[in-house]
Design a protein around this motif. Structure first.
Motif, PDB file in Angstrom:
ATOM      1  N   PRO A  63      -5.880  16.012  -1.872  1.00 50.31           N
ATOM      2  CA  PRO A  63      -6.295  16.585  -2.788  1.00 50.31           C
ATOM      3  C   PRO A  63      -7.133  17.535  -2.879  1.00 50.31           C
ATOM      4  CG  PRO A  63      -6.633  14.183  -2.685  1.00 50.31           C
ATOM      5  CD  PRO A  63      -5.590  14.154  -1.308  1.00 50.31           C
ATOM      6  N   GLN A  64      -7.283  17.636  -1.113  1.00 48.32           N
ATOM      7  CA  GLN A  64      -8.486  18.736  -0.773  1.00 48.32           C
ATOM      8  C   GLN A  64      -7.980  20.075  -0.333  1.00 48.32           C
ATOM      9  OE1 GLN A  64      -9.701  16.661   2.651  1.00 48.32           O
ATOM     10  NE2 GLN A  64     -11.348  15.099   1.739  1.00 48.32           N
ATOM     11  N   ALA A  65      -6.511  20.204  -0.512  1.00 48.01           N
ATOM     12  CA  ALA A  65      -6.196  21.473  -0.502  1.00 48.01           C
ATOM     13  C   ALA A  65      -6.570  22.283  -1.541  1.00 48.01           C
ATOM     14  CB  ALA A  65      -4.244  21.172  -0.434  1.00 48.01           C
ATOM     15  N   ARG A  66      -5.981  24.137  -1.114  1.00 40.98           N
ATOM     16  CA  ARG A  66      -6.510  24.458  -2.073  1.00 40.98           C
ATOM     17  C   ARG A  66      -5.779  25.183  -2.857  1.00 40.98           C
ATOM     18  NH1 ARG A  66      -8.690  30.331  -0.753  1.00 40.98           N
ATOM     19  NH2 ARG A  66      -9.817  30.720  -2.546  1.00 40.98           N
ATOM     20  N   LYS A 103     -11.284  22.416   5.259  1.00 42.64           N
ATOM     21  CA  LYS A 103     -12.800  22.206   4.110  1.00 42.64           C
ATOM     22  C   LYS A 103     -11.683  21.478   3.387  1.00 42.64           C
ATOM     23  CE  LYS A 103     -15.696  24.847   0.875  1.00 42.64           C
ATOM     24  NZ  LYS A 103     -16.726  24.452   1.559  1.00 42.64           N
ATOM     25  N   ASP A 104     -12.744  20.533   2.549  1.00 38.79           N
ATOM     26  CA  ASP A 104     -12.877  20.443   1.088  1.00 38.79           C
ATOM     27  C   ASP A 104     -12.288  20.887   0.083  1.00 38.79           C
ATOM     28  OD1 ASP A 104     -12.408  18.637  -0.629  1.00 38.79           O
ATOM     29  OD2 ASP A 104     -13.727  16.991  -0.313  1.00 38.79           O
ATOM     30  N   TRP A 105     -11.510  21.991  -0.465  1.00 38.82           N
ATOM     31  CA  TRP A 105     -11.241  22.328  -1.196  1.00 38.82           C
ATOM     32  C   TRP A 105     -12.092  22.142  -3.016  1.00 38.82           C
ATOM     33  CZ3 TRP A 105     -12.879  27.224  -0.629  1.00 38.82           C
ATOM     34  CH2 TRP A 105     -12.264  27.644   1.238  1.00 38.82           C
ATOM     35  N   SER A 106     -11.431  20.432  -2.947  1.00 34.66           N
ATOM     36  CA  SER A 106     -11.181  19.690  -4.156  1.00 34.66           C
ATOM     37  C   SER A 106     -12.775  19.809  -5.091  1.00 34.66           C
ATOM     38  CB  SER A 106     -11.194  18.838  -4.125  1.00 34.66           C
ATOM     39  OG  SER A 106     -12.391  17.316  -3.778  1.00 34.66           O
ATOM     40  N   THR A 107     -14.060  20.323  -4.034  1.00 32.61           N
ATOM     41  CA  THR A 107     -14.984  20.971  -5.165  1.00 32.61           C
ATOM     42  C   THR A 107     -14.821  22.523  -5.278  1.00 32.61           C
ATOM     43  OG1 THR A 107     -16.215  21.805  -3.302  1.00 32.61           O
ATOM     44  CG2 THR A 107     -16.721  18.880  -3.800  1.00 32.61           C
ATOM     45  N   GLU A 108     -14.215  22.911  -4.873  1.00 29.46           N
ATOM     46  CA  GLU A 108     -13.835  24.459  -5.536  1.00 29.46           C
ATOM     47  C   GLU A 108     -13.432  24.311  -6.606  1.00 29.46           C
ATOM     48  OE1 GLU A 108     -11.345  26.933  -4.743  1.00 29.46           O
ATOM     49  OE2 GLU A 108     -12.438  28.892  -3.993  1.00 29.46           O
ATOM     50  N   ALA A 132     -10.263  24.211  -7.161  1.00 35.36           N
ATOM     51  CA  ALA A 132      -8.989  23.806  -6.549  1.00 35.36           C
ATOM     52  C   ALA A 132      -8.423  22.524  -6.925  1.00 35.36           C
ATOM     53  CB  ALA A 132      -8.791  23.188  -5.661  1.00 35.36           C
TER      54      ALA A 132
END
Lengths: 291, 222
Positions: free
Chosen positions: A114-117, B202-207, B209
Motif C-alpha cells: 500500500p505504500q507504492a506510488r 518512501k511511503d507514498w500512501s500519504t501522497e 497514491a
C-alpha cells in the motif's frame, strides 16, 4: 484455433484465469497449465490482480508461450507510465503473444504494497487507444514503428452495474468497442437473473461478452463476497447449498459447472473460469461442466 | 503559497463566450500575491473581455468581485444573494477556490481563469518556484531543509544522480541540483555524516497514491 478465430467462429470460448506465482519458481504454475493445455482456448494471466505483487503478466505469458500455451496478456494502468506500457506491448507483440487485455488495476491501497506510488499515467480508454495506435504502426509520440504488433484486444466490464452506474458502464463499453475491443470479460457472475438484466443492454454482436465464473471455496467466501463486493450478488440458495453439502469442494465445483451451463444456454460467447489459487481444480470444473 | 498563472485570454473567451451575465471572482490570498487572480487581475481581465465582446457586437454584462478567500465558506457566502443574477462565474482563484465555489453554488457554471501550478515561493519579483509537493511525510529535517521530492527532478532520496553537473540538474542548466544544495547545506551545518545514512523506501500512501486526502482534527471540530 486461436482465441480470435474462435471468437469469430461463434463457438463457445473457454478461458482460464491463471495467477502468476509470487516468486521465481514457476514449476507449479507450469504443471497446472499443462493439465489443461488444449482444453482451454487461452489462459488469462492477470497483472498483479488486487494489487498484490506477483510475477508480471508479460513474463508469465512469455513463459507459457514457450510451452505452447496461448495466453491473454494483461496490461494495467496502475503501475506503468506510457513509456513502460508501450514498451511492454511491443515486447508482447515480438514474443508472438496473440491476445491483450487492458485493465485499470485495483487500488494500490487494497494490495500488499500500500505504500507504492500510483502511476495511472493513462486511463483505461487511453490505454486502449494506445494499443490501437501501436497496432496501426505509430507510438504515442507519433513516431513510426519498425513493425506493429497484432493482437486480439479485450477489456473488462462490470456485470454487476445497475442504475446510473450501468449507464456509465454502457457509455464506456461503446467507447471500448470503437477502440477495437473484440472481447469483454465481465466481473464474476452468480446471480443469473441480475446478469440477464445487465446483458440485455449490450449489443453482443459488437463484441464477445465473456462472463467470469468464479469457483467458490466455501460458504464463508460466498457470504463475504455477497456482503462486501457491491458488483457481485450470490443467491442465498447457492450459499445454503454449499453450507449443507457434505463435500463442499464437490458442491462448489458442481455449482460453477451449473452456472457455466446456464451461460452457455443463454448464448454467451464463452466463459472465463477463475479459480483464485485453485488452478489445479480447473480440470475438475471443466469435467463437471462437460467442456 | 499556491502559485498560479493566468490562462491565455483565448481559452477564457472560449469557456465563457456563450454567457450573457458573467461574474469574475478574484481571491485575495495566494493568487493575489503571485499576481494571477487578485483584484488587479480581475479588473484587467474584465476590461479585456468587455472590449472583446464589444468588438464582436455581443452584449455581455460583466461584474467584478474579489473575495477574501475562495477556499472558505464564510467568504464565499458573501455572493450568495446575487449569485442567481449570473449565468456563470469565472473564478481566478486556485483550483481549490474554483471547486469550493462550484460545490457551494451547485447550479451555477464555474470556470477557471488561472492554471494552478504548484506550492512555492517568490524567488524574486516575477519569479516563483516550487518548494513542496504535499507528500504528507515531511523529511526536511533530514535533508537540511531542502526538499528532494519537490526540487529533484527524479525525486531521489539518496543523493544526486549521474546527471548532476557543476551543481546543476541535467534537465536544465538553470535548475539547481537539489542534492547539491542539500550537500552544501549539510556541510555548512557540519552534518555531512547525515548524508551517509540510507533513506528508506518512501511511503507514498500519504501522497496522492492513497487517494484524495483529508485532515480531520477532532480537537478543533465544532
Amino acid at each position: 484455433m486461436s482465441l480470435e478465430a474462435k471468437i469469430k467462429s461463434g463457438e463457445f470460448v473457454v478461458l482460464g484465469e491463471f495467477e502468476p506465482p509470487k516468486g521465481a519458481d514457476f514449476s507449479r504454475f507450469l504443471n497446472n497449465a499443462k493439465q489443461i493445455k488444449g482444453r482451454v482456448d487461452a489462459l488469462v494471466v492477470p497483472e498483479m490482480g488486487n494489487a498484490v505483487m506477483k510475477a508480471s503478466s508479460l513474463g508469465s505469458c512469455a513463459f507459457l508461450k514457450q510451452h505452447g500455451i496461448e495466453t491473454v496478456f494483461q496490461v494495467c494502468c496502475r503501475d506503468r507510465n506510457r513509456l513502460a506500457l508501450q514498451a511492454d506491448i511491443l515486447a508482447a507483440g515480438a514474443l508472438d503473444i496473440l491476445n491483450i487485455m487492458a485493465v485499470p488495476g485495483e487500488e494500490i491501497t487494497h494490495g500488499d504494497h500500500p505504500q507504492a506510488r500510483l502511476v495511472n499515467d493513462l486511463d483505461l480508454i487511453q490505454l486502449l487507444e494506445t494499443i490501437q495506435r501501436l497496432k496501426i504502426g505509430k507510438d504515442l509520440a507519433g513516431v513510426e514503428l519498425s513493425g506493429s504488433p497484432k493482437f486480439c484486444v479485450g477489456s473488462t466490464v462490470n456485470a454487476g452495474a445497475f442504475g446510473g452506474v450501468r449507464d456509465i458502464e454502457m457509455e464506456n463499453l461503446n467507447k471500448m468497442i470503437d477502440l477495437g475491443v473484440q472481447f469483454l470479460i465481465t466481473t464474476p457472475v452468480f446471480d443469473l437473473h441480475r446478469f440477464q438484466q445487465f446483458i440485455k443492454h449490450i449489443d453482443t454482436s459488437k463484441g464477445a461478452v465473456i462472463p467470469t465464473v468464479l469457483l467458490l471455496k466455501s460458504a464463508g467466501m460466498a457470504r463475504y463476497i455477497d456482503r462486501n463486493i457491491k458488483s457481485i450478488s450470490i443467491p442465498k440458495e447457492m450459499i445454503r447449498d454449499i453450507q449443507k453439502a457434505p463435500d463442499k469442494l464437490k458442491q462448489c465445483i458442481q455449482l460453477t459447472a451449473e452456472i457455466i451451463g446456464h451461460l452457455k444456454e443463454m448464448g454467451m460467447a464463452g466463459v472465463m473460469i477463475s479459480t483464485v489459487g485453485w488452478e489445479d481444480k480447473l480440470p475438475q470444473v471443466m469435467d463437471a461442466a462437460k467442456l | 503559497m499556491i502559485v498560479a498563472e493566468k490562462k491565455p485570454i483565448e481559452e477564457i473567451i472560449d469557456q465563457v463566450k456563450d454567457f450573457q451575465k458573467l461574474l469574475i471572482a478574484g481571491c485575495n490570498e495566494c493568487v493575489t500575491v503571485c499576481e494571477a487572480g487578485g483584484k488587479k487581475e480581475v479588473g484587467i481581465l474584465a476590461s479585456a473581455l468587455r472590449m472583446y465582446f464589444m468588438n464582436e457586437g455581443k452584449k455581455v454584462e460583466i461584474d467584478e468581485v474579489t473575495l477574501e478567500r475562495q477556499c472558505d465558506h464564510e467568504y464565499l457566502e458573501e455572493i450568495r444573494d446575487r449569485i442567481d443574477k449570473y449565468d456563470a462565474v469565472l473564478s481566478l482563484a486556485c483550483g481549490v477556490g474554483v471547486q469550493f465555489m462550484a460545490e457551494k453554488y451547485f447550479s451555477t457554471p464555474v470556470f477557471p481563469g488561472v492554471n494552478t501550478c504548484f506550492m512555492g515561493a517568490a524567488e524574486e519579483r516575477g519569479v516563483w518556484s516550487e518548494r513542496c509537493q504535499a507528500c504528507g511525510q515531511c523529511i526536511l529535517g533530514e535533508t537540511a531543509g531542502i526538499c528532494p521530492i519537490s526540487r529533484c527532478a527524479k525525486r531521489l532520496l539518496n543523493g544526486p544522480c549521474g546527471g548532476s553537473t557543476k551543481g546543476k540538474c541535467e534537465i536544465s542548466k538553470d535548475l539547481d541540483c537539489a542534492w547539491q544544495l542539500i550537500l552544501d547545506r549539510l556541510k555548512e551545518l557540519d552534518r555531512l555524516d547525515d548524508y551517509e545514512k540510507i533513506m528508506p523506501i518512501k511511503d507514498w500512501s500519504t501522497e496522492r497514491a492513497g487517494g484524495p486526502r483529508k485532515v480531520v482534527r477532532e480537537d478543533v471540530r465544532l
